[in-house]
Design a protein around this motif. Structure first.
Motif, PDB file in Angstrom:
ATOM      1  N   GLN A 109      17.903  65.066  50.746  1.00 57.61           N
ATOM      2  CA  GLN A 109      17.592  64.551  52.004  1.00 57.61           C
ATOM      3  C   GLN A 109      19.095  63.871  52.827  1.00 57.61           C
ATOM      4  O   GLN A 109      18.674  63.189  51.815  1.00 57.61           O
ATOM      5  CB  GLN A 109      16.523  64.178  52.437  1.00 57.61           C
ATOM      6  N   GLU A 110      19.813  64.079  53.371  1.00 57.26           N
ATOM      7  CA  GLU A 110      20.317  62.698  53.929  1.00 57.26           C
ATOM      8  C   GLU A 110      19.364  62.611  55.241  1.00 57.26           C
ATOM      9  O   GLU A 110      19.711  63.910  55.842  1.00 57.26           O
ATOM     10  CB  GLU A 110      21.741  63.620  54.813  1.00 57.26           C
ATOM     11  N   CYS A 111      19.846  61.563  56.144  1.00 58.65           N
ATOM     12  CA  CYS A 111      18.922  61.100  56.572  1.00 58.65           C
ATOM     13  C   CYS A 111      20.639  61.061  58.130  1.00 58.65           C
ATOM     14  O   CYS A 111      21.294  60.705  58.192  1.00 58.65           O
ATOM     15  CB  CYS A 111      18.372  59.160  56.960  1.00 58.65           C
ATOM     16  N   LYS A 370       4.976  59.006  53.585  1.00 63.63           N
ATOM     17  CA  LYS A 370       5.858  58.443  55.394  1.00 63.63           C
ATOM     18  C   LYS A 370       6.963  59.570  55.425  1.00 63.63           C
ATOM     19  O   LYS A 370       7.804  60.299  54.837  1.00 63.63           O
ATOM     20  CB  LYS A 370       6.536  57.420  55.441  1.00 63.63           C
ATOM     21  N   VAL A 371       6.883  60.162  57.048  1.00 59.69           N
ATOM     22  CA  VAL A 371       7.640  60.914  57.509  1.00 59.69           C
ATOM     23  C   VAL A 371       7.890  60.376  58.974  1.00 59.69           C
ATOM     24  O   VAL A 371       7.480  59.666  59.881  1.00 59.69           O
ATOM     25  CB  VAL A 371       6.908  62.269  58.700  1.00 59.69           C
ATOM     26  N   GLY A 372       9.469  60.497  59.026  1.00 58.18           N
ATOM     27  CA  GLY A 372       9.968  59.231  60.407  1.00 58.18           C
ATOM     28  C   GLY A 372      11.366  60.594  60.479  1.00 58.18           C
ATOM     29  O   GLY A 372      11.143  61.556  60.307  1.00 58.18           O
ATOM     30  N   LYS A 412      18.220  58.759  72.166  1.00 57.17           N
ATOM     31  CA  LYS A 412      17.250  59.171  70.490  1.00 57.17           C
ATOM     32  C   LYS A 412      16.085  57.403  70.595  1.00 57.17           C
ATOM     33  O   LYS A 412      16.430  56.570  70.329  1.00 57.17           O
ATOM     34  CB  LYS A 412      17.937  59.179  69.792  1.00 57.17           C
ATOM     35  N   GLY A 413      15.104  58.019  70.236  1.00 55.73           N
ATOM     36  CA  GLY A 413      14.137  56.786  69.126  1.00 55.73           C
ATOM     37  C   GLY A 413      13.336  57.459  67.627  1.00 55.73           C
ATOM     38  O   GLY A 413      13.571  58.475  68.500  1.00 55.73           O
ATOM     39  N   VAL A 414      13.139  56.610  66.893  1.00 59.06           N
ATOM     40  CA  VAL A 414      12.077  57.397  65.883  1.00 59.06           C
ATOM     41  C   VAL A 414      11.206  57.141  66.380  1.00 59.06           C
ATOM     42  O   VAL A 414      10.838  55.595  66.404  1.00 59.06           O
ATOM     43  CB  VAL A 414      12.989  56.714  64.902  1.00 59.06           C
ATOM     44  N   ASN A 457      15.594  65.138  64.915  1.00 57.86           N
ATOM     45  CA  ASN A 457      15.127  65.996  63.242  1.00 57.86           C
ATOM     46  C   ASN A 457      14.579  64.345  62.874  1.00 57.86           C
ATOM     47  O   ASN A 457      13.976  63.586  63.059  1.00 57.86           O
ATOM     48  CB  ASN A 457      16.896  65.156  62.736  1.00 57.86           C
ATOM     49  N   GLY A 458      13.907  64.398  61.015  1.00 57.65           N
ATOM     50  CA  GLY A 458      13.485  64.110  60.288  1.00 57.65           C
ATOM     51  C   GLY A 458      13.552  63.590  58.709  1.00 57.65           C
ATOM     52  O   GLY A 458      14.402  64.206  58.752  1.00 57.65           O
TER      53      GLY A 458
END
Length: 535
Positions: A109-111, A370-372, A412-414, A457-458
């Motif tokens: 995965q790429e953040c 965990k999922v961001g 944006k926010g996470v 995205n996540g």
């Protein structure tokens, strides 16, 4: 002050424990002088006077390993760290935009988070009583901010109650207290406690219940100004010719009890999560980076340990480059501090004693995911007026945590869109990273309908698929601690283990650091004694 008639201290503590839980009992024990908060004092762990030329090899560059290296070097030891990853920190880890992560099974995965936004896959909060962590944050100038655990405007959610509609924390808390207070007030008024308490005490208890439970003049918990001041108004008080305030209707007692939403009320009141909690500004790995700044020159990165051997003269460790395995390299030292997670250490050929080997194999590692999720705007603030804190749900995602920083930021926010344990985490671990994100969105949308329209995205981290840990933390039981904990922590020849698994605070950074400080203090004393015996 002694307990009122009818209760001994022991009976009082037992009653508190049964009715209010272990945390309340611990607090009561502290008040009664039976327990006290432990204190970390850095002076107790200051080392000096290492034997001339003595060397220590540290295996693992997480917080335990870097703590050991930092303090041992100050004492005069020659120190080197072998670290599997390309950076230090271990589970003290933060994912930011541009980071790439490959889990076991090969999924990469790429953040894609925007600049300044991040996810902490591991530790994400620091309790005020984790003195060792806070000591090093202060010493290394790691800037902290408050982490919000309790937010009375966040949600409690059950798919089986109230038509699946989430309820605000403040509503559940106020209504639970109100109904309990009304029942207890009724018991007092019907003389139900007269044999257990004096008349003066029952009168005082009734006053407490009226205040605590927001009861009206008739000792009832109903739609009123008293209850609305606790649970919120349907229309808040305003100004001028704006609409008049409207009181809110409490949930029915039976419906609230059957909903089980009340079980989340203790989440923020247990000792580990009581205010004040902290987080480093910019991500949890700011702590790891601060340690790395101090001991980075001692670290050999990308080093996968393949064998650990020891004899009467020292320790020999074989390792290969974790990125390009090829030629086996060797490092030797007089002593070794091993902080490799037991889930990995148990797979490495080692000349440990049978007691230590059995201890290593006795501790499995728990599962967690965990999922961001990054969203186009901070709708939880703009639409739902939630600023930090945690929403709890009975859906598999278990909770949603809102960022405790950058309030009212544009753009944006996470969110931490899922934090899973037990069977839920095993199910999500079996999914692809993309499916974990998709499921977190689907479940989260039942609480926040804005999810699908606002999603950007996540990224997800399933700890049983993290190559350098193969799990979240060491999962002890009372039985395995009794049989193996002491053997795990004792010096084994020329090697001593450290890490959260060698502590009574598993899964916390505090446990890792305290175990390391204790281990190196004992190792230092052992080294000095050994020097005297050979002199």
């Amino acid at each position: 002050m002694e307990p009122t008639q009818g209760f001994s201290r022991r009976e009082l503590l037992s009653w508190i424990g049964k009715t209010a839980g272990a945390v309340a009992m611990y607090q009561a024990m502290t008040t009664l002088g039976f327990a006290a908060e432990s204190n970390f004092d850095s002076k107790n762990y200051e080392l000096s006077g290492a034997p001339a030329g003595a060397s220590v090899l540290v295996l693992g560059g997480g917080l335990a390993g870097m703590t050991a290296a930092y303090e041992l070097r100050k004492a005069g030891y020659k120190v080197k760290i072998l670290e599997y990853n390309q950076k230090a920190g271990g589970r003290c880890w933060t994912l930011r935009g541009g980071d790439k992560y490959t889990e076991l099974g090969g999924a990469t995965q790429e953040c894609k988070f925007d600049k300044g936004l991040y996810l902490n896959p591991g530790p994400w909060r620091i309790p005020y009583h984790h003195h060792a962590v806070l000591h090093y944050c202060k010493q290394f100038d790691v800037k902290l901010e408050v982490f919000t655990q309790i937010n009375h405007n966040a949600y409690f959610h059950s798919t089986k109650a109230f038509g699946g509609k989430p309820k605000r924390y403040r509503e559940v808390k106020a209504d639970f207290q109100g109904h309990v207070a009304e029942l207890l007030a009724k018991c007092v008024n019907q003389k139900g406690l007269d044999q257990a308490m004096t008349k003066e005490d029952t009168e005082r208890l009734l006053l407490v219940m009226r205040e605590w439970g927001a009861l009206n003049d008739d000792d009832k918990y109903v739609k009123s100004v008293e209850s609305s001041l606790m649970r919120g108004f349907d229309i808040d008080p305003a100004g001028g010719l704006m609409p008049e305030q409207q009181f809110s209707q409490p949930m029915g007692r039976a419906e609230l009890l059957n909903s089980t939403l009340w079980k989340h009320l203790n989440e923020g009141h247990s000792y580990d999560y009581q205010a004040t909690l902290f987080q480093p500004i910019g991500g949890m790995d700011m702590i790891a980076k601060a340690f790395e700044k101090e001991v980075g020159s001692l670290i050999r990165y990308s080093s996968k340990v393949t064998k650990i051997d020891q004899d009467d003269n020292g320790v020999t460790v074989n390792y290969v480059d974790s990125l390009n395995p090829g030629e086996t390299m060797t490092e030797t030292a007089d002593w070794c501090v091993c902080t490799i997670p037991l889930s990995i250490l148990g797979q490495i050929p080692s000349t440990f004693s049978s007691k230590l080997t059995s201890a290593i194999r006795a501790v499995p590692y728990d599962s967690s995911v965990k999922v961001g999720l990054q969203f186009k705007r901070r709708f939880w603030e703009e639409d739902d007026h939630i600023y930090g804190g945690v929403t709890f749900t009975d859906m598999p995602i278990e909770l949603i945590s809102y960022p405790s920083t950058d309030y009212h930021s544009s753009g944006k926010g996470v969110l931490l869109g899922a934090y899973l344990w037990d069977e839920n985490s095993y199910e999500f671990t079996s999914m692809s990273p993309e499916m974990r994100v998709k499921k977190a969105l689907e479940y989260g949308a039942k609480i926040h309908p804005q999810y699908m329209d606002e999603y950007d995205n996540g990224i997800s981290v399933a700890w049983h698929r993290v190559p350098w840990v193969n799990g979240c933390y060491g999962l002890w039981t009372p039985e395995t601690r009794k049989a193996h904990y002491k053997n795990l922590c004792e010096i084994d020849g020329r090697i001593v283990l450290a890490g959260e698994h060698a502590s009574y605070i598993p899964a916390w950074m505090e446990g890792a650091i305290l175990s390391s400080l204790d281990a190196i203090k004992r190792l230092h004393q052992h080294a000095l004694q050994s020097k005297k015996q050979t002199a």
